[in-house]
Design a protein around this motif. Structure first.
Motif, PDB file in Angstrom:
ATOM      1  N   ARG A 163       0.856  -1.187   0.000  1.00 27.92           N
ATOM      2  CA  ARG A 163       0.000   0.000   0.000  1.00 27.92           C
ATOM      3  C   ARG A 163       0.895   1.240   0.000  1.00 27.92           C
ATOM      4  O   ARG A 163       1.934   1.257   0.656  1.00 27.92           O
ATOM      5  CB  ARG A 163      -0.879  -0.024   1.249  1.00 27.92           C
ATOM      6  CG  ARG A 163      -1.893   1.068   1.302  1.00 27.92           C
ATOM      7  CD  ARG A 163      -2.935   0.811   2.418  1.00 27.92           C
ATOM      8  NE  ARG A 163      -4.118   1.565   2.086  1.00 27.92           N
ATOM      9  CZ  ARG A 163      -5.076   1.150   1.272  1.00 27.92           C
ATOM     10  NH1 ARG A 163      -5.029  -0.056   0.761  1.00 27.92           N
ATOM     11  NH2 ARG A 163      -6.094   1.921   0.983  1.00 27.92           N
ATOM     12  N   ILE A 164       0.495   2.272  -0.734  1.00 28.86           N
ATOM     13  CA  ILE A 164       1.232   3.538  -0.772  1.00 28.86           C
ATOM     14  C   ILE A 164       0.405   4.567  -0.015  1.00 28.86           C
ATOM     15  O   ILE A 164      -0.796   4.712  -0.251  1.00 28.86           O
ATOM     16  CB  ILE A 164       1.486   4.006  -2.212  1.00 28.86           C
ATOM     17  CG1 ILE A 164       2.239   2.930  -2.992  1.00 28.86           C
ATOM     18  CG2 ILE A 164       2.261   5.320  -2.215  1.00 28.86           C
ATOM     19  CD1 ILE A 164       2.320   3.209  -4.481  1.00 28.86           C
ATOM     20  N   THR A 165       1.054   5.284   0.886  1.00 28.82           N
ATOM     21  CA  THR A 165       0.385   6.285   1.713  1.00 28.82           C
ATOM     22  C   THR A 165       1.027   7.642   1.500  1.00 28.82           C
ATOM     23  O   THR A 165       2.246   7.772   1.560  1.00 28.82           O
ATOM     24  CB  THR A 165       0.490   5.909   3.211  1.00 28.82           C
ATOM     25  OG1 THR A 165      -0.126   4.630   3.403  1.00 28.82           O
ATOM     26  CG2 THR A 165      -0.201   6.936   4.090  1.00 28.82           C
ATOM     27  N   ALA A 166       0.187   8.647   1.252  1.00 31.17           N
ATOM     28  CA  ALA A 166       0.660  10.027   1.140  1.00 31.17           C
ATOM     29  C   ALA A 166       0.229  10.778   2.397  1.00 31.17           C
ATOM     30  O   ALA A 166      -0.897  10.618   2.869  1.00 31.17           O
ATOM     31  CB  ALA A 166       0.078  10.701  -0.096  1.00 31.17           C
ATOM     32  N   ARG A 167       1.137  11.586   2.924  1.00 32.16           N
ATOM     33  CA  ARG A 167       0.861  12.452   4.072  1.00 32.16           C
ATOM     34  C   ARG A 167       1.187  13.870   3.644  1.00 32.16           C
ATOM     35  O   ARG A 167       2.294  14.133   3.181  1.00 32.16           O
ATOM     36  CB  ARG A 167       1.738  12.071   5.263  1.00 32.16           C
ATOM     37  CG  ARG A 167       1.540  10.662   5.736  1.00 32.16           C
ATOM     38  CD  ARG A 167       2.499  10.298   6.885  1.00 32.16           C
ATOM     39  NE  ARG A 167       2.347   8.919   7.243  1.00 32.16           N
ATOM     40  CZ  ARG A 167       1.387   8.441   8.023  1.00 32.16           C
ATOM     41  NH1 ARG A 167       0.501   9.260   8.522  1.00 32.16           N
ATOM     42  NH2 ARG A 167       1.316   7.158   8.297  1.00 32.16           N
ATOM     43  N   ALA A 168       0.216  14.783   3.789  1.00 28.31           N
ATOM     44  CA  ALA A 168       0.417  16.159   3.352  1.00 28.31           C
ATOM     45  C   ALA A 168       0.084  17.139   4.466  1.00 28.31           C
ATOM     46  O   ALA A 168      -0.778  16.878   5.305  1.00 28.31           O
ATOM     47  CB  ALA A 168      -0.451  16.460   2.134  1.00 28.31           C
ATOM     48  N   GLU A 169       0.788  18.269   4.431  1.00 30.13           N
ATOM     49  CA  GLU A 169       0.584  19.333   5.408  1.00 30.13           C
ATOM     50  C   GLU A 169       0.519  20.672   4.679  1.00 30.13           C
ATOM     51  O   GLU A 169       1.424  21.011   3.913  1.00 30.13           O
ATOM     52  CB  GLU A 169       1.749  19.356   6.399  1.00 30.13           C
ATOM     53  CG  GLU A 169       1.725  20.539   7.334  1.00 30.13           C
ATOM     54  CD  GLU A 169       3.036  20.743   8.082  1.00 30.13           C
ATOM     55  OE1 GLU A 169       3.002  21.474   9.075  1.00 30.13           O
ATOM     56  OE2 GLU A 169       4.073  20.201   7.646  1.00 30.13           O
ATOM     57  N   CYS A 170      -0.551  21.420   4.922  1.00 27.59           N
ATOM     58  CA  CYS A 170      -0.664  22.789   4.417  1.00 27.59           C
ATOM     59  C   CYS A 170       0.001  23.662   5.479  1.00 27.59           C
ATOM     60  O   CYS A 170      -0.567  23.906   6.538  1.00 27.59           O
ATOM     61  CB  CYS A 170      -2.131  23.163   4.223  1.00 27.59           C
ATOM     62  SG  CYS A 170      -2.360  24.853   3.648  1.00 27.59           S
ATOM     63  N   TYR A 171       1.227  24.088   5.224  1.00 30.21           N
ATOM     64  CA  TYR A 171       2.027  24.749   6.256  1.00 30.21           C
ATOM     65  C   TYR A 171       1.969  26.273   6.201  1.00 30.21           C
ATOM     66  O   TYR A 171       2.407  26.942   7.143  1.00 30.21           O
ATOM     67  CB  TYR A 171       3.486  24.276   6.203  1.00 30.21           C
ATOM     68  CG  TYR A 171       4.223  24.629   4.936  1.00 30.21           C
ATOM     69  CD1 TYR A 171       4.934  25.825   4.830  1.00 30.21           C
ATOM     70  CD2 TYR A 171       4.216  23.771   3.846  1.00 30.21           C
ATOM     71  CE1 TYR A 171       5.610  26.154   3.669  1.00 30.21           C
ATOM     72  CE2 TYR A 171       4.890  24.095   2.683  1.00 30.21           C
ATOM     73  CZ  TYR A 171       5.581  25.287   2.604  1.00 30.21           C
ATOM     74  OH  TYR A 171       6.242  25.613   1.456  1.00 30.21           O
ATOM     75  N   HIS A 172       1.421  26.834   5.109  1.00 34.68           N
ATOM     76  CA  HIS A 172       1.278  28.292   5.041  1.00 34.68           C
ATOM     77  C   HIS A 172       0.117  28.635   4.113  1.00 34.68           C
ATOM     78  O   HIS A 172      -0.044  28.013   3.061  1.00 34.68           O
ATOM     79  CB  HIS A 172       2.566  28.932   4.513  1.00 34.68           C
ATOM     80  CG  HIS A 172       2.518  30.431   4.498  1.00 34.68           C
ATOM     81  ND1 HIS A 172       2.538  31.189   5.651  1.00 34.68           N
ATOM     82  CD2 HIS A 172       2.427  31.301   3.464  1.00 34.68           C
ATOM     83  CE1 HIS A 172       2.474  32.471   5.322  1.00 34.68           C
ATOM     84  NE2 HIS A 172       2.412  32.563   3.994  1.00 34.68           N
ATOM     85  N   MET A 173      -0.667  29.625   4.522  1.00 36.06           N
ATOM     86  CA  MET A 173      -1.835  30.012   3.740  1.00 36.06           C
ATOM     87  C   MET A 173      -1.874  31.532   3.627  1.00 36.06           C
ATOM     88  O   MET A 173      -1.767  32.229   4.635  1.00 36.06           O
ATOM     89  CB  MET A 173      -3.096  29.512   4.449  1.00 36.06           C
ATOM     90  CG  MET A 173      -4.389  29.867   3.788  1.00 36.06           C
ATOM     91  SD  MET A 173      -4.933  28.693   2.542  1.00 36.06           S
ATOM     92  CE  MET A 173      -5.452  27.324   3.523  1.00 36.06           C
ATOM     93  N   THR A 174      -1.976  32.014   2.393  1.00 42.93           N
ATOM     94  CA  THR A 174      -2.216  33.443   2.184  1.00 42.93           C
ATOM     95  C   THR A 174      -3.698  33.581   1.827  1.00 42.93           C
ATOM     96  O   THR A 174      -4.456  32.611   1.859  1.00 42.93           O
ATOM     97  CB  THR A 174      -1.330  34.016   1.056  1.00 42.93           C
ATOM     98  OG1 THR A 174      -1.783  33.506  -0.201  1.00 42.93           O
ATOM     99  CG2 THR A 174       0.136  33.695   1.277  1.00 42.93           C
ATOM    100  N   ARG A 175      -4.091  34.772   1.425  1.00 43.93           N
ATOM    101  CA  ARG A 175      -5.497  34.989   1.074  1.00 43.93           C
ATOM    102  C   ARG A 175      -5.900  34.156  -0.142  1.00 43.93           C
ATOM    103  O   ARG A 175      -7.028  33.675  -0.221  1.00 43.93           O
ATOM    104  CB  ARG A 175      -5.716  36.483   0.807  1.00 43.93           C
ATOM    105  CG  ARG A 175      -7.151  36.901   0.683  1.00 43.93           C
ATOM    106  CD  ARG A 175      -7.304  38.409   0.614  1.00 43.93           C
ATOM    107  NE  ARG A 175      -6.423  39.074  -0.346  1.00 43.93           N
ATOM    108  CZ  ARG A 175      -6.626  39.118  -1.662  1.00 43.93           C
ATOM    109  NH1 ARG A 175      -7.678  38.538  -2.180  1.00 43.93           N
ATOM    110  NH2 ARG A 175      -5.780  39.745  -2.451  1.00 43.93           N
ATOM    111  N   THR A 176      -4.963  33.919  -1.071  1.00 49.29           N
ATOM    112  CA  THR A 176      -5.315  33.236  -2.320  1.00 49.29           C
ATOM    113  C   THR A 176      -4.477  32.001  -2.664  1.00 49.29           C
ATOM    114  O   THR A 176      -4.792  31.306  -3.629  1.00 49.29           O
ATOM    115  CB  THR A 176      -5.208  34.217  -3.509  1.00 49.29           C
ATOM    116  OG1 THR A 176      -3.871  34.731  -3.559  1.00 49.29           O
ATOM    117  CG2 THR A 176      -6.194  35.369  -3.369  1.00 49.29           C
ATOM    118  N   VAL A 177      -3.417  31.755  -1.902  1.00 48.46           N
ATOM    119  CA  VAL A 177      -2.534  30.631  -2.214  1.00 48.46           C
ATOM    120  C   VAL A 177      -2.207  29.842  -0.938  1.00 48.46           C
ATOM    121  O   VAL A 177      -1.922  30.425   0.107  1.00 48.46           O
ATOM    122  CB  VAL A 177      -1.210  31.110  -2.873  1.00 48.46           C
ATOM    123  CG1 VAL A 177      -0.289  29.931  -3.173  1.00 48.46           C
ATOM    124  CG2 VAL A 177      -1.498  31.890  -4.148  1.00 48.46           C
ATOM    125  N   ALA A 178      -2.242  28.511  -1.077  1.00 51.48           N
ATOM    126  CA  ALA A 178      -1.853  27.613   0.010  1.00 51.48           C
ATOM    127  C   ALA A 178      -0.559  26.916  -0.380  1.00 51.48           C
ATOM    128  O   ALA A 178      -0.380  26.528  -1.536  1.00 51.48           O
ATOM    129  CB  ALA A 178      -2.947  26.580   0.253  1.00 51.48           C
TER     130      ALA A 178
END
Length: 140
Positions: A99-114
């Motif tokens: 099985r392949i597992t992806a782990r993701a983190e949104c570490y910074h968010m601006t008004r229009t871009v993550a």
């Protein structure tokens, strides 16, 4: 929203995406700007019949989907997202049958871009299959 309910809703969303459904993606966890999505090894996803290794495009689709889910799980509550840029560094082939597992983190968010980073792993969790960094649109 409770973690289990949020994960259930995310799984329903994933199942509505044709390529995610075709690849057998499963939402394993969602948090505040984080996501874990996995998929099973399958013969029809193999890129090299001699080795049985899953095609790199399959890993790419898994990581892209996981990154988008992390953006959507961000506490700021975006209503939609789309990939602007996703750089993936492939470090090794995923092991046949695992099985392949992806782990993701949104570490910074601006008004229009993550901004997101992710890793793809098989059962050898100390030796990543791939790593990614990306930018995603944010609609509110």
């Amino acid at each position: 929203m409770a973690q289990g309910n949020q994960t259930r809703i995310a799984q329903q969303f994933i199942e509505a995406i044709p390529h995610a459904r075709a690849l057998g993606m499963r939402v394993d966890a969602l948090g505040a700007g984080t996501a874990v999505i996995s998929m099973p090894w399958a013969q029809h996803l193999v890129g090299d019949p001699r080795s049985g290794v899953v095609h790199g495009g399959v890993v790419s689709a898994l990581m892209d989907t996981c990154c988008g889910a992390a953006v959507m799980a961000h506490p700021s509550g975006p209503s939609s997202t789309a990939t602007i840029d996703l750089r993936i560094d492939y470090m090794r082939s995923a092991t046949r049958g695992q099985r392949i597992t992806a782990r993701a983190e949104c570490y910074h968010m601006t008004r229009t871009v993550a901004f997101v980073r992710a890793v793809a792993l098989d059962e050898d969790t100390d030796n990543p299959v791939a790593a990614a960094t990306g930018a995603f649109t944010v609609e509110r």
